[in-house]
Design an enzyme around this catalytic site. Structure first.
Site, PDB file in Angstrom:
ATOM      1  N   SER A 172      44.619  -0.653 -15.184  1.00 22.89           N
ATOM      2  CA  SER A 172      43.316  -0.222 -15.682  1.00 22.89           C
ATOM      3  C   SER A 172      43.372   1.236 -16.135  1.00 22.89           C
ATOM      4  O   SER A 172      44.132   2.041 -15.572  1.00 22.89           O
ATOM      5  CB  SER A 172      42.307  -0.354 -14.541  1.00 22.89           C
ATOM      6  OG  SER A 172      41.130   0.351 -14.839  1.00 22.89           O
ATOM      7  N   TYR A 226      39.285   0.877  -5.289  1.00 20.99           N
ATOM      8  CA  TYR A 226      39.754  -0.139  -6.250  1.00 20.99           C
ATOM      9  C   TYR A 226      40.760   0.485  -7.216  1.00 20.99           C
ATOM     10  O   TYR A 226      41.863  -0.027  -7.426  1.00 20.99           O
ATOM     11  CB  TYR A 226      38.568  -0.734  -7.031  1.00 20.99           C
ATOM     12  CG  TYR A 226      38.947  -1.228  -8.402  1.00 20.99           C
ATOM     13  CD1 TYR A 226      39.622  -2.430  -8.558  1.00 20.99           C
ATOM     14  CD2 TYR A 226      38.673  -0.456  -9.538  1.00 20.99           C
ATOM     15  CE1 TYR A 226      40.015  -2.848  -9.819  1.00 20.99           C
ATOM     16  CE2 TYR A 226      39.062  -0.869 -10.793  1.00 20.99           C
ATOM     17  CZ  TYR A 226      39.732  -2.072 -10.926  1.00 20.99           C
ATOM     18  OH  TYR A 226      40.139  -2.473 -12.172  1.00 20.99           O
ATOM     19  N   LYS A 270      45.165   0.244  -8.048  1.00 18.55           N
ATOM     20  CA  LYS A 270      45.869   0.106  -9.332  1.00 18.55           C
ATOM     21  C   LYS A 270      46.957   1.179  -9.435  1.00 18.55           C
ATOM     22  O   LYS A 270      48.080   0.901  -9.853  1.00 18.55           O
ATOM     23  CB  LYS A 270      44.901   0.223 -10.506  1.00 18.55           C
ATOM     24  CG  LYS A 270      43.877  -0.893 -10.605  1.00 18.55           C
ATOM     25  CD  LYS A 270      44.500  -2.225 -10.963  1.00 18.55           C
ATOM     26  CE  LYS A 270      43.467  -3.317 -11.115  1.00 18.55           C
ATOM     27  NZ  LYS A 270      44.066  -4.672 -11.174  1.00 18.55           N
TER      28      LYS A 270
HETATM   29  N1  UFG Z   1      26.312   1.163 -17.545  1.00 15.65           N
HETATM   30  C1  UFG Z   1      24.938   1.247 -17.619  1.00 15.65           C
HETATM   31  N2  UFG Z   1      24.206   0.279 -17.005  1.00 15.65           N
HETATM   32  C2  UFG Z   1      24.758  -0.750 -16.319  1.00 15.65           C
HETATM   33  C3  UFG Z   1      26.177  -0.826 -16.251  1.00 15.65           C
HETATM   34  C4  UFG Z   1      26.913   0.151 -16.875  1.00 15.65           C
HETATM   35  O1  UFG Z   1      24.391   2.168 -18.217  1.00 15.65           O
HETATM   36  O2  UFG Z   1      24.030  -1.590 -15.776  1.00 15.65           O
HETATM   37  C5  UFG Z   1      27.107   2.182 -18.254  1.00 15.65           C
HETATM   38  C6  UFG Z   1      28.009   2.982 -17.344  1.00 15.65           C
HETATM   39  O3  UFG Z   1      27.328   4.087 -16.823  1.00 15.65           O
HETATM   40  C7  UFG Z   1      29.143   3.342 -18.310  1.00 15.65           C
HETATM   41  C8  UFG Z   1      29.231   2.130 -19.232  1.00 15.65           C
HETATM   42  O4  UFG Z   1      27.960   1.494 -19.142  1.00 15.65           O
HETATM   43  O5  UFG Z   1      28.808   4.468 -19.077  1.00 15.65           O
HETATM   44  C9  UFG Z   1      30.301   1.133 -18.847  1.00 15.65           C
HETATM   45  O6  UFG Z   1      30.164   0.775 -17.487  1.00 15.65           O
HETATM   46  P1  UFG Z   1      30.927  -0.489 -16.864  1.00 15.65           P
HETATM   47  O7  UFG Z   1      30.486  -0.607 -15.445  1.00 15.65           O
HETATM   48  O8  UFG Z   1      30.765  -1.675 -17.724  1.00 15.65           O
HETATM   49  O9  UFG Z   1      32.451  -0.074 -16.959  1.00 15.65           O
HETATM   50  P2  UFG Z   1      33.203   1.206 -16.368  1.00 15.65           P
HETATM   51  O10 UFG Z   1      33.714   1.968 -17.537  1.00 15.65           O
HETATM   52  O11 UFG Z   1      32.402   1.936 -15.363  1.00 15.65           O
HETATM   53  O12 UFG Z   1      34.360   0.485 -15.548  1.00 15.65           O
HETATM   54  C10 UFG Z   1      35.394  -0.193 -16.196  1.00 15.65           C
HETATM   55  C11 UFG Z   1      35.913  -1.332 -15.332  1.00 15.65           C
HETATM   56  C12 UFG Z   1      36.576  -0.798 -14.107  1.00 15.65           C
HETATM   57  C13 UFG Z   1      37.569   0.268 -14.455  1.00 15.65           C
HETATM   58  C14 UFG Z   1      36.928   1.331 -15.287  1.00 15.65           C
HETATM   59  C15 UFG Z   1      37.843   2.436 -15.697  1.00 15.65           C
HETATM   60  O13 UFG Z   1      34.852  -2.180 -14.941  1.00 15.65           O
HETATM   61  O14 UFG Z   1      37.257  -1.861 -13.490  1.00 15.65           O
HETATM   62  O15 UFG Z   1      36.390   0.725 -16.462  1.00 15.65           O
HETATM   63  O16 UFG Z   1      38.731   2.032 -16.649  1.00 15.65           O
HETATM   64  F1  UFG Z   1      38.071   0.823 -13.337  1.00 15.65           F
END
Ligand code: UFG
Length: 337
Positions: free
Chosen positions: A124, A149, A153
């Site tokens: 990741s 988590y 990785k």
């Molecule tokens: N977000 C919202 N509302 C939500 C969910 C997410 O505004 O309900 C925003 C988050 O703040 C972020 C973006 O949408 O700015 C993406 O969030 P995600 O949770 O979809 O994904 P992340 O980038 O936080 O996490 C992903 C993977 C993880 C990994 C991470 C880092 O889910 O497994 O990328 O690479 F670790």
């Protein structure tokens, strides 16, 4: 090639099983159903036209896992299986370390025992920690991750690196995924989280079908184009195809190799919402909320290395992904049953 796919009934795993068959390979699935449904196997059969071998086995159960290797001769392994919820990992760190590390070391032990020399590991972008700069390149430093988590990785990457250093016959690809979204064009496979979605796209699709009243957008004061967080959203079918390209690379005995799999393009949360609304003709109500703990401002990939060395590049854009994710959600309002 005959490929063992751990976590092969999950979101990315099942799509990769399809891509393997599409490219003329065969899959042997190992999955413990913690984050997936057995009905995915029927759906794979519908798409592929034959039923892949599938074992309901926990990779942490060395004895049961060994029996799979005894029964099935495989040329390569793709290791997806693992616990993956960032927030949950903060609450249950021991479970995350025990599960993710044990399953990975069991797999490596069995590969050695049974003479399997090629492994693709589902890593990741989280291994880059808080990015020093974007776009991220493979030789950017691996940092301490911001949650257990992510730390698993980082640790598994390290274990695989050490294994490669000690065994010149081992070929391993560490694939650092950015943000996989979308689903299979048939609407049969897609992201089906347990409970309230943690990730952006499944939350948006649940708002779109009226299952949730509005999207919470975490933070509108980031130093980005519109104040919301920026990520590199990659269509899961592109990601799956990246695994097939990686297997071809491993067949050339490269030893250890590392690739970012993303699109090279960052999109903000609001850009995602607007793309979704436009392509699907639905309104996504949202409310701004405070920033979510552990979130970074901006995260996107430089994917030149994968293009050059694997001949692979993402072909689909966020609109394709928004359309396919919505189609899956519409066809499966209560998830895969
Ligand atoms: N977000 C919202 N509302 C939500 C969910 C997410 O505004 O309900 C925003 C988050 O703040 C972020 C973006 O949408 O700015 C993406 O969030 P995600 O949770 O979809 O994904 P992340 O980038 O936080 O996490 C992903 C993977 C993880 C990994 C991470 C880092 O889910 O497994 O990328 O690479 F670790």
């Amino acid at each position: 090639m005959r490929v063992l796919v751990t976590g092969g009934l999950g979101f990315i795993g099942s799509e990769t099983v399809c891509a393997l068959y599409e490219a003329g390979h065969e899959a042997v699935i190992v999955d413990d159903l913690v984050n997936s449904k057995i009905a995915v196997l029927d759906r794979l059969e519908t798409i592929i036209g034959k039923r892949p071998a599938c074992y309901i086995v926990d990779c942490c159960d060395l004895k049961a896992f060994r029996e799979v290797f005894q029964k099935e001769k495989v040329d390569a392994v793709i290791h997806f299986a693992g616990l993956k919820a960032v927030g949950e990992s903060v609450e249950k760190p021991i479970e995350y370390y025990a599960n993710n590390l044990t399953s990975a070391t069991n797999l490596l032990l069995l590969m050695k025992e049974f003479g399997v020399h090629n492994i693709v590991f589902s890593s990741s972008a989280t291994v880059y920690g808080i990015p020093q700069r974007v776009p991220l390149k493979e030789d950017d430093p691996v940092m301490s991750a911001t949650n257990p988590y992510g730390e698993t990785k980082v640790m598994i990457e390290r274990i695989i690196e050490d294994a490669c250093a000690a065994d010149k016959s081992l070929n391993a690809a560490l694939l650092r995924y950015f943000n996989p979204i979308g689903g299979h064009a048939s609407g049969l496979l897609g992201e089906d989280p347990n409970g309230i979605p943690n990730n952006l796209m499944p939350y948006i699709t649940q708002v779109a079908i009226g299952k949730r009243p509005y999207l919470n957008i975490y933070g509108n004061d980031y130093p980005t184009v519109d104040g919301t967080g920026v990520r590199d959203y990659i269509h899961v079918v592109d990601l799956a195809e990246g695994h097939v390209a990686t297997l071809a690379k491993l067949a050339q005995n490269p030893g250890l190799c590392i690739y970012n799999l993303g699109t090279g393009k960052g999109s903000s949360v609001l850009e995602m919402v607007h793309a979704f609304e436009e392509v699907n003709g639905v309104k996504i109500p949202y409310k701004f909320q405070p920033r979510r703990a552990g979130d970074v401002t901006e995260n996107f990939a430089n994917c030149d290395k994968a293009e050059k060395e694997l001949g692979w590049k993402a072909k689909r854009d966020i609109k394709d992904a928004c359309r396919d994710a919505y189609y899956f959600q519409q066809k499966n309002p209560n998830g895969i049953e």
